[in-house]
Design a protein around this motif. Structure first.
Motif, PDB file in Angstrom:
ATOM      1  N   PRO A 237       0.809  -1.220   0.000  1.00 46.75           N
ATOM      2  CA  PRO A 237       0.000   0.000   0.000  1.00 46.75           C
ATOM      3  C   PRO A 237       0.844   1.273   0.000  1.00 46.75           C
ATOM      4  N   GLY A 238       0.460   2.182  -0.844  1.00 49.49           N
ATOM      5  CA  GLY A 238       1.153   3.466  -0.923  1.00 49.49           C
ATOM      6  C   GLY A 238       2.446   3.402  -1.709  1.00 49.49           C
ATOM      7  N   GLN A 239       2.857   2.200  -2.111  1.00 49.42           N
ATOM      8  CA  GLN A 239       4.147   2.076  -2.793  1.00 49.42           C
ATOM      9  C   GLN A 239       4.044   1.449  -4.178  1.00 49.42           C
TER      10      GLN A 239
ATOM     11  N   ARG B 282       4.330   1.877  -9.771  1.00 51.66           N
ATOM     12  CA  ARG B 282       4.838   2.620  -8.607  1.00 51.66           C
ATOM     13  C   ARG B 282       3.905   3.784  -8.322  1.00 51.66           C
TER      14      ARG B 282
ATOM     15  N   ASP C  16       0.202   0.405   8.001  1.00 50.66           N
ATOM     16  CA  ASP C  16       1.125   0.471   6.857  1.00 50.66           C
ATOM     17  C   ASP C  16       1.882   1.793   6.828  1.00 50.66           C
TER      18      ASP C  16
ATOM     19  N   ASN D  99       6.597   3.959   7.985  1.00 54.03           N
ATOM     20  CA  ASN D  99       7.215   4.885   7.025  1.00 54.03           C
ATOM     21  C   ASN D  99       7.384   6.274   7.637  1.00 54.03           C
TER      22      ASN D  99
ATOM     23  N   VAL E  71       9.714   4.869  -1.153  1.00 59.44           N
ATOM     24  CA  VAL E  71      10.414   4.344   0.020  1.00 59.44           C
ATOM     25  C   VAL E  71      11.503   3.364  -0.398  1.00 59.44           C
TER      26      VAL E  71
ATOM     27  N   PRO F  15       4.755   7.240   1.469  1.00 61.53           N
ATOM     28  CA  PRO F  15       3.442   6.818   1.967  1.00 61.53           C
ATOM     29  C   PRO F  15       3.347   6.819   3.489  1.00 61.53           C
TER      30      PRO F  15
END
Lengths: 503, 323
Positions: free
Chosen positions: A177-179, A202, B93, B97, B167, B272
């Motif tokens: 998630p988010g990546q 991405r 999640d 980060n 990331v 994120p």
């Protein structure tokens, strides 16, 4: 192969989602019965290429029979059967699932039944030229054995949507998630293993970040560049090739014909057809397209994106700007109204400002209200607006979105526009037996719209994708940008460390 | 001490309850509605209505409010509207980060800031002090997003030393050895952490310099000098300890940042984290996610203030934690 994604999917279960970023990914995992041809034609079945269906025939004018490819298998092993197709239709038309395609499907298709394990029969309610398109375009076939026991009301949040299993050329591998989201080529894919071994999206989060990632060489492709500045940067980068393709979006000012916040009364300014016509004439659209897009967009003669290329071949032309005629129609009245614009779109904000300036010269006061998208949507649904500046992503055919947006009683006709002549012509166009007849009817319909404008059709974008030059055989499908990725290649001598990773 | 602790806990709970309640009312009364896909393709009104029913948004606001707190009391944060998964998962999640980015940024901020402040105070009003004062003022006054864009342009796009965002290098990360993975994470961390750290260090240095100069004027410093202690020992062992107190308070204020993240930096560098998660949730009117991030941020503020008080008491024997 790494794609820079401007957003992140919410789910990868096709029946419950419509967003482009989701479609980009699930189009690699799931298949339709047949795919629309590269010419984008929606009439009859010419141009459509077989996917899960190996062949098809019309048993009678209202009955279409598909024969499934016996080699097709779900990625977890079982064969794809006619029962899966019947299950899929049942799910897409179930109100508990909430598919956006439900209305179109139930309006035209009476039933879908499996007559044996590889034969599925579609029964239509009526006869019209886009029957085959409706039977094949809207649904990605889903695995009944994995979804049958999942309650339909929970499909929006089903775990399947985060780890989908399809019958397409790529298998789901991971979603961080988010990546990123990663897919791998399915070596057992019945139509032949795709050339690109891995596909990774991405998550860049927005267009600027996505373009930056591609320019920096951290991603290989971005599907749209949108602004002239992005196009210029990508063109200047020798590592990138630019692929133009017809855009499926058009942008417009929508007038509210009913009073702001009170649908029982006419709008004091915009209910008058002469005033709306004056507002169209007062807008110098060619100049605005040139100023904002530098020629990478066109002024549409009706509510149409460039992807409906056959409609652009008609004799229709956009109403030319004429400030003198506009002033005559206004009769020196003081006009004032608000225009709600999504603040998240700098392009649309810029357009609103240009429009404001052009109207100011004629003494028309245009007040710009910048709002975010959820607010804009609420304003539209509640009728609390004078005018809005919107963009709309269309299907490959005008038959569904044009009456929905501009037809009387259309679900997204938020401006309450009503034009009987236009509605009748749209019905004629949608039921025309040939493309030529449909073209003539649409031409007449859009001409009727120009006489009594529901808004101002501002621009239809040319789309440009940027793809790293080491990728060859690149074809962009206008209705599903990455739909043909399975045919793309990277020659062995062009492989990078990123391509070889995980071998 | 126990009474102080009880009072702080009670106050903390009240603050969190009030913040979440206010956010609940504000986000529900704010214009706009949830369930919009990201591109220009509004959902059919019937689909939106059904989704609203599914998530209980068709119920009266007081009922939704009660339901939310009952759910919260059971330890559930609800389902995210925009991510279609449990809010707890989305938060889980994002937290690692954000922690990685913000702890690194704070480490850069305070290490660099304190060292520069110390150096400036030791050379107060000399050329090096004036030069550093200008440099720190420059960084302190920079908008973080602007510095982020400049660093990204120079070090990622022009020089190619660091990635533009993310990331990890998704395509390679899985195939890298452990050290390679660490190096990859570090490469991605450098620009966002440096952006936040440099801007923060500008302020911390000015704060530390001022506190140290004030401490150097105290009588105990004159006494230490009169006793013949070396200037370095006077500065570090005596004055600096006193001058650290305001910096500890500053750190307490900065602690919530560890969890609230940095919205602009996370957006520019596609990081994120929680800041971006909260901003996206607000844009999408994702009520459960907005409330969960508010809850987390408020808890972080309360905890940060508590920790700062405790640390101040530890560092300064004159401070007593009493009710």
């Amino acid at each position: 192969m790494v794609f820079a994604a401007t957003g992140e999917p919410t789910t990868l279960l096709p029946a419950v989602t419509t967003a482009a970023i989701e479609r980009d990914v699930f189009d690699q995992i799931f298949l339709k019965l047949a795919e629309i041809g590269r010419d984008g034609g929606t009439f009859g079945d010419s141009g459509f290429t077989p996917e899960l269906a190996r062949s098809w025939e019309w048993t009678d004018p209202l009955t279409l029979t598909f024969h499934l490819d016996p080699r097709a298998r779900w990625q977890d092993g079982p064969p794809v059967t006619a029962a899966d197709v019947a299950f899929t239709f049942d799910a897409y038309t179930d109100s508990a699932v909430g598919s956006d395609d439900r209305t179109t499907l139930i309006e035209h298709i009476a039933s879908v039944t499996a007559s044996d394990s590889l034969t599925v029969v579609f029964k239509f309610r009526d006869r019209y030229p886009e029957m085959f398109y409706d039977a094949t375009y809207h649904m990605r076939i889903l695995p009944a054995h994995l979804l049958r026991d999942v309650p339909r009301a929970t499909w929006q949040t089903a775990a399947f949507g985060r780890a989908p299993v399809g019958a397409g050329p790529y298998r789901f591998v991971s979603w961080t998630p988010g990546q990123s989201i990663e897919l791998a080529a399915d070596s057992t894919y019945f139509l032949g293993r795709p050339h690109l071994r891995r596909l990774i999206w991405r998550v860049a989060g927005n267009l600027n970040n996505a373009v930056t990632m591609v320019l920096a060489g951290e991603a290989d492709a971005v599907e749209v560049l949108v602004t002239p500045a992005n196009i210029a940067k990508a063109k200047a980068d020798t590592a990138l090739a630019i692929y133009p393709y017809a855009g499926s979006t058009y942008t417009f000012v929508r007038f509210n014909l009913r009073a702001n916040g009170d649908r029982s009364k006419p709008h004091p300014v915009l209910a008058d057809p002469q005033t709306r016509r004056a507002l169209v004439l007062a807008a110098d659209r060619p100049q605005m397209v040139q100023a904002v897009f530098g020629g990478y967009a066109k002024v549409p003669p009706g509510p149409m994106p460039q992807v409906w290329s056959w409609l652009w071949k008609t004799k229709l032309t956009p109403t030319p700007p004429d400030s003198t005629a506009a002033a005559r129609l206004i009769h020196g009245r003081h006009l004032s109204f608000h225009l709600a614009v999504p603040s998240t779109s700098p392009t649309r904000v810029q357009y609103a400002q240009l429009l404001q300036e052009q109207y100011r010269r004629l003494g028309i006061e245009l007040v710009i209200d910048q709002v975010d998208n959820p607010t804009l949507q609420q304003l539209l649904e509640s009728g609390k607006f004078d005018a809005t500046l919107e963009s709309f992503v269309t299907d490959p055919t005008p038959s569904s979105s044009v009456p929905a947006l501009w037809g009387r009683g259309g679900p997204t006709n938020y401006g309450q526009y009503s034009n009987e002549k236009f509605d009748a012509l749209v019905r004629t166009a949608s039921s025309s037996a040939t493309q030529e007849a449909a073209q003539t009817a649409w031409e007449a319909a859009f001409a009727a719209l120009a006489q009594d404008p529901p808004g101002i059709m501002l621009y239809a974008l040319d789309n440009f994708a940027a793809v790293n030059r080491r990728v060859t055989d690149v074809h962009i499908q206008p209705d599903s940008w990455w739909g043909l990725v399975r045919t793309w290649r990277i020659p062995p001598n062009q492989l990078t460390e990123r391509d070889r990773a995980g071998r | 001490m126990r009474a102080w602790l009880l009072r702080r806990v009670a106050a903390g709970i009240a603050i969190v309850f009030a913040a979440v309640s206010l956010t609940f009312v504000a986000i529900h009364l704010a214009p706009g509605q949830p369930f919009l896909p990201p591109d220009e393709r509004p959902m059919a009104p019937e689909v939106v209505a059904r989704l609203r029913r599914n998530y209980g948004l068709d119920r009266p606001l007081p009922e939704q409010y009660l339901r939310y707190f009952v759910q919260l009391a059971r330890g559930e944060l609800g389902e995210s509207f925009s991510q279609r998964r449990p809010v707890a998962q989305a938060i889980a999640d994002a937290v690692p980060n954000t922690l990685l980015l913000t702890t690194t940024a704070l480490a850069i901020d305070f290490t660099l800031g304190i060292l520069i402040g110390l150096f400036q105070a030791a050379r107060a009003r000399r050329r090096s002090d004036v030069a550093l004062a200008n440099v720190t003022l420059f960084f302190y006054s920079l908008p973080t997003f602007w510095l982020a864009l400049v660093l990204q342009l120079v070090f990622a796009l022009w020089l190619g030393w660091f990635p533009t965002g993310g990331v990890t290098e998704s395509a390679l990360y899985g195939s890298l050895p452990l050290l390679g993975r660490l190096a990859d994470r570090l490469r991605h961390l450098v620009l966002p952490a440096l952006t936040l750290g440099l801007v923060g260090a500008g302020g911390t240095a000015r704060f530390q310099r001022a506190a140290l100069l004030e401490a150097l004027g105290h009588e105990y410093v004159r006494t230490a000098r009169a006793k013949g202690l070396a200037e370095r020992a006077v500065l570090v062992r005596h004055a600096w300890r006193d001058a650290l107190l305001p910096v500890i308070s500053l750190a307490g204020v900065a602690l919530p940042f560890l969890l609230t993240g940095a919205v602009l930096i996370e957006t520019v560098f596609s990081w994120p984290g929680l800041g971006k998660l909260a901003a996206d949730a607000i844009s999408a009117r994702d009520y459960p996610l907005v409330l969960a991030t508010t809850l987390l941020a408020t808890c972080a503020v309360v905890a940060g203030s508590f920790i700062a008080d405790v640390l101040t008491a530890v560092a300064d024997p004159r401070v007593r934690l009493t009710a």
